[in-house]
Enzyme design. Structure first.
Site, PDB file in Angstrom:
ATOM      1  N   GLY A   9      -7.286 -16.059  20.828  1.00 63.81           N
ATOM      2  CA  GLY A   9      -8.549 -15.623  20.090  1.00 63.81           C
ATOM      3  C   GLY A   9      -8.997 -17.143  19.894  1.00 63.81           C
ATOM      4  O   GLY A   9      -8.791 -18.212  20.217  1.00 63.81           O
ATOM      5  N   CYS A  10      -9.901 -17.111  18.716  1.00 61.68           N
ATOM      6  CA  CYS A  10     -10.654 -18.353  18.204  1.00 61.68           C
ATOM      7  C   CYS A  10      -9.582 -19.407  17.805  1.00 61.68           C
ATOM      8  O   CYS A  10      -8.869 -19.320  16.891  1.00 61.68           O
ATOM      9  CB  CYS A  10     -11.448 -17.969  17.125  1.00 61.68           C
ATOM     10  SG  CYS A  10     -12.265 -19.302  16.165  1.00 61.68           S
ATOM     11  N   PHE A  11      -9.861 -20.487  18.553  1.00 64.94           N
ATOM     12  CA  PHE A  11      -8.722 -21.734  18.102  1.00 64.94           C
ATOM     13  C   PHE A  11      -9.051 -22.007  16.735  1.00 64.94           C
ATOM     14  O   PHE A  11      -7.842 -22.626  15.965  1.00 64.94           O
ATOM     15  CB  PHE A  11      -8.819 -22.738  18.858  1.00 64.94           C
ATOM     16  CG  PHE A  11     -10.233 -23.404  19.294  1.00 64.94           C
ATOM     17  CD1 PHE A  11     -11.280 -23.596  18.763  1.00 64.94           C
ATOM     18  CD2 PHE A  11     -10.172 -24.491  20.611  1.00 64.94           C
ATOM     19  CE1 PHE A  11     -12.440 -24.088  19.118  1.00 64.94           C
ATOM     20  CE2 PHE A  11     -11.421 -24.973  20.949  1.00 64.94           C
ATOM     21  CZ  PHE A  11     -12.336 -24.816  20.295  1.00 64.94           C
ATOM     22  N   CYS A  13      -8.976 -20.206  13.953  1.00 63.39           N
ATOM     23  CA  CYS A  13      -8.225 -19.201  13.443  1.00 63.39           C
ATOM     24  C   CYS A  13      -6.841 -19.624  13.492  1.00 63.39           C
ATOM     25  O   CYS A  13      -6.145 -19.725  12.773  1.00 63.39           O
ATOM     26  CB  CYS A  13      -8.512 -17.799  13.823  1.00 63.39           C
ATOM     27  SG  CYS A  13     -10.010 -16.928  13.614  1.00 63.39           S
TER      28      CYS A  13
END
EC number: 1.8.4.11
Length: 165
Positions: A9-11, A13
């Site tokens: 997912g979003c790096f 996070c």
């Protein structure tokens, strides 16, 4: 010291979780798996790269198995190219390894985890071929922008959940 590169997912996070761990020496967000010399814009436009976090760690303080266990707690390894509201191939679940020992450990870990999950785990395991550091404004994003909207809505609750576990 060892490295492992994770996409989940979003790096922002993923980095926010791992940069706080004892035994993690450093984290860096970047791109891997697609066209050469990517930019955030090219990744968002589907150049084949994945948002990843390179984790440099001391395996005597935190073994890879512990890192992978936490990785599976902070993202959905059964979701194809999607984590929450973040959708696209750049958000796929992947473990990039640098040596055969880590590959085998990751394969065995996923095999054991599959017995726990009701859905099929889709996390890929691949040898790290190329890695490109992301733009500086992405590095340690949560640490530098904790009050930003996305950070408050997505990252902060994830960190609270991990701390309470």
């Amino acid at each position: 010291m060892k490295n492992i590169v994770l996409g989940g997912g979003c790096f922002w996070c993923v980095e926010a979780v791992f940069e706080r761990l004892k035994g993690v020496i450093d984290t860096e967000v970047g791109y891997s798996g697609g066209n050469p010399n990517p930019s955030y814009e090219s990744v968002c436009n589907g150049d084949g790269n994945i948002e990843v976090v390179k984790i440099n760690y001391d395996e005597k303080q935190i073994p890879l198995l512990e890192i992978l266990t936490l990785f599976f707690k902070i993202h959905d390894p059964t979701s194809i190219d999607k984590q929450g509201a973040d959708i696209g191939i750049q958000y796929r679940s992947i473990i990039f390894y640098e040596n055969e020992e880590d590959k085998i450990l990751a394969q065995n870990f996923i095999e054991k985890q599959q017995k726990i999950f009701s859905k099929k785990i889709v996390t890929q395991i691949s040898r790290l071929q190329t890695y490109y550091k992301a733009e500086n404004y992405h590095q340690h994003y949560f640490m530098n922008h904790p009050d930003q909207g996305y950070c408050q809505a997505v990252i902060a609750p994830k960190l609270q959940k991990i701390q309470s576990d």
